[in-house]
Design an enzyme around this catalytic site. Structure first.
Site, short mmCIF file in Angstrom:
data_model
loop_
_atom_site.label_atom_id
_atom_site.label_comp_id
_atom_site.label_asym_id
_atom_site.label_seq_id
_atom_site.Cartn_x
_atom_site.Cartn_y
_atom_site.Cartn_z
N SER A 94 -35.83 -5.07 -25.97
CA SER A 94 -34.46 -4.96 -25.49
C SER A 94 -34.22 -3.73 -24.62
O SER A 94 -33.11 -3.54 -24.11
CB SER A 94 -33.48 -4.93 -26.67
OG SER A 94 -33.74 -3.79 -27.49
N CYS A 151 5.40 19.38 -40.86
CA CYS A 151 5.73 19.69 -39.46
C CYS A 151 7.21 19.51 -39.17
O CYS A 151 7.75 20.17 -38.29
CB CYS A 151 4.90 18.81 -38.53
SG CYS A 151 3.14 19.20 -38.56
N LEU A 162 -29.09 7.35 -33.38
CA LEU A 162 -27.69 6.94 -33.61
C LEU A 162 -26.72 8.12 -33.63
O LEU A 162 -25.67 8.03 -34.25
CB LEU A 162 -27.55 6.12 -34.89
CG LEU A 162 -28.10 4.69 -34.85
CD1 LEU A 162 -27.75 3.96 -36.14
CD2 LEU A 162 -27.57 3.92 -33.65
N TRP A 173 -34.69 -1.74 -21.27
CA TRP A 173 -33.24 -1.70 -21.44
C TRP A 173 -32.63 -2.87 -20.69
O TRP A 173 -32.99 -3.12 -19.54
CB TRP A 173 -32.66 -0.39 -20.94
CG TRP A 173 -33.15 0.81 -21.69
CD1 TRP A 173 -34.05 1.73 -21.26
CD2 TRP A 173 -32.72 1.22 -22.97
NE1 TRP A 173 -34.22 2.72 -22.19
CE2 TRP A 173 -33.41 2.42 -23.27
CE3 TRP A 173 -31.84 0.73 -23.93
CZ2 TRP A 173 -33.24 3.12 -24.47
CZ3 TRP A 173 -31.66 1.41 -25.11
CH2 TRP A 173 -32.36 2.59 -25.37
N THR A 178 -32.85 -2.86 -37.38
CA THR A 178 -32.82 -2.01 -36.19
C THR A 178 -33.53 -0.69 -36.45
O THR A 178 -34.25 -0.17 -35.58
CB THR A 178 -31.36 -1.75 -35.77
OG1 THR A 178 -30.75 -3.00 -35.43
CG2 THR A 178 -31.27 -0.81 -34.59
N GLU A 185 2.69 19.74 -33.51
CA GLU A 185 3.99 20.38 -33.37
C GLU A 185 3.87 21.89 -33.54
O GLU A 185 4.49 22.67 -32.80
CB GLU A 185 4.97 19.81 -34.40
CG GLU A 185 5.21 18.32 -34.27
CD GLU A 185 4.27 17.47 -35.10
OE1 GLU A 185 4.66 16.37 -35.49
OE2 GLU A 185 3.11 17.91 -35.35
#
Length: 381
Positions: free
Chosen positions: A177, A93, A213, A179, A205, A58
């Site tokens: 995995s 606001c 990541l 890809w 992982t 605002e």
């Protein structure tokens, strides 16, 4: 109070929601909000909430109007979230709006923050301003499910991202995995990383793939915090995700020497033992809620994904399905077997979109979504 036709309200609010998407990766822990100032069917000014500590939508819209030399007296304001009515990092606001003498304020949804919770709407109405709420409500909520979840249930909104074959395998039996899905699907996943406050994975992982990541596929002003669920504190101090911003490591193993070594790499070890010698995942989310985390993006193997599902921690599944069949491999989620279909967790499909050669499928727990909806519609009117 005389009735005013609202045929254009949905169009203007839709435009405000589209504008709010421009700060999807910026405002956390604050919500993504936009404000449009309209009069006589003409857009006078607009604004979006800035990074935490900066002006809200605002104030930004009013600032733009002043820069353009415009008198906004008697205008209609379209705001995607109820104007705040309390002193936080910035002044209320709602006071800025009242000083601008609006004729109408149209709000998509109520603020679930208990410090606001309808007070902003009530203050506008008490001043004689016509207020309409609930316009494009679900689209507005979709901008901020994590903020609403944190304010109401004290935990973030959690989605788990899975990249799998048509027959539901995330890797070959040997673990390979890279890809399964294509380059465009992987790039699309970075947008979901970027909008989250935390990207979470498991120690398996980290050990197997050594991922970064972080967000790399496009420029962003804010990198999410990385988090690792690491029951036995196996993460090596050389892990690539320790290069850069803060990392949270949740474990059952209180090893002060290793925690000190990880602290030198900007990692914080949080001990959260649960039943059966595993990390208490519900407690992890409650802790994150206390750290003002709105949205958590999970990219993990089948064990952590399955554990999160089994612990009822997942609100949404983000599945990238590749047009390949792998045969026996590693499935999406390792869970204890059910004895009855009645025990299954039920998700509803939200949308399906082709991304390159793959499909992106979103599925959501409707019960969780409806709980959020109720919390932002209490004051609709």
């Amino acid at each position: 109070m005389s009735l005013i036709p609202y045929s254009n309200d949905e169009r203007w609010m839709s435009q405000a929601i589209d504008l709010a998407k421009s700060v999807l990766h910026l405002t956390s822990p604050n919500p993504r909000v936009a404000c449009l100032i309209v009069r006589g069917g003409q857009l006078l000014a607009g604004g979006v909430t800035q990074a935490v500590g900066g002006p809200h939508a605002e104030v930004m819209a009013l600032r733009q109007a002043r820069q353009r030399g415009l008198d906004v007296t008697g205008a209609t304001y379209y705001v995607t979230l109820e104007p705040c009515s309390h002193h936080g990092r910035t002044p209320p606001c709602v006071d800025a709006l009242l000083a601008a003498k609006p004729a109408r304020v149209v709000v998509a949804m109520q603020d679930p923050n208990p410090l606001v919770g309808g007070n902003g709407l009530a203050k506008l109405r008490a001043a004689g301003v016509e207020v309409l709420t609930g316009i494009c409500l679900e689209r507005a909520l979709a901008l901020n499910p994590g903020f609403v979840a944190r304010m109401t249930r004290k935990t973030p909104w959690v989605w788990t991202k899975v990249a799998a074959s048509l027959d539901g395998q995330i890797a070959l039996q040997g673990g390979q995995s890279k890809w399964i899905t294509g380059e465009q699907a992987r790039a699309d996943g970075h947008h979901w990383r970027a909008r989250s406050c935390v990207v979470m994975t498991g120690s398996g992982t980290v050990v197997a793939d050594d991922p970064h990541l972080n967000v790399r596929e496009f420029a962003t002003q804010r990198q999410p915090i990385r988090a690792v669920v690491d029951t036995h504190l196996r993460i090596p101090a050389t892990a690539r995700l320790l290069d850069g911003g803060p990392v949270w490591i949740f474990t059952c193993n209180e090893d002060r020497d290793k925690a000190a070594a990880l602290a030198e790499r900007n990692a914080r070890v949080i001990v959260m033992p649960g039943a059966g010698g595993h990390v208490d995942l519900q407690a992890v989310l409650q802790w994150m809620g206390g750290q003002q985390i709105n949205e958590v993006h999970v990219e993990a193997g089948s064990r952590l994904t399955g554990a999160l599902l089994q612990a009822q921690c997942v609100d949404e599944i983000l599945l990238y399905s590749a047009p390949v069949v792998l045969g026996p491999g590693i499935g999406m989620a390792y869970m204890d077997p059910l004895t009855s279909l009645a025990q299954a967790q039920r998700f509803d499909f939200l949308d399906v979109e082709q991304v390159g050669s793959d499909l992106r499928i979103r599925a959501r727990r409707t019960d969780r979504w409806n709980e959020l909806l109720v919390s932002v519609t209490s004051y609709v009117g």
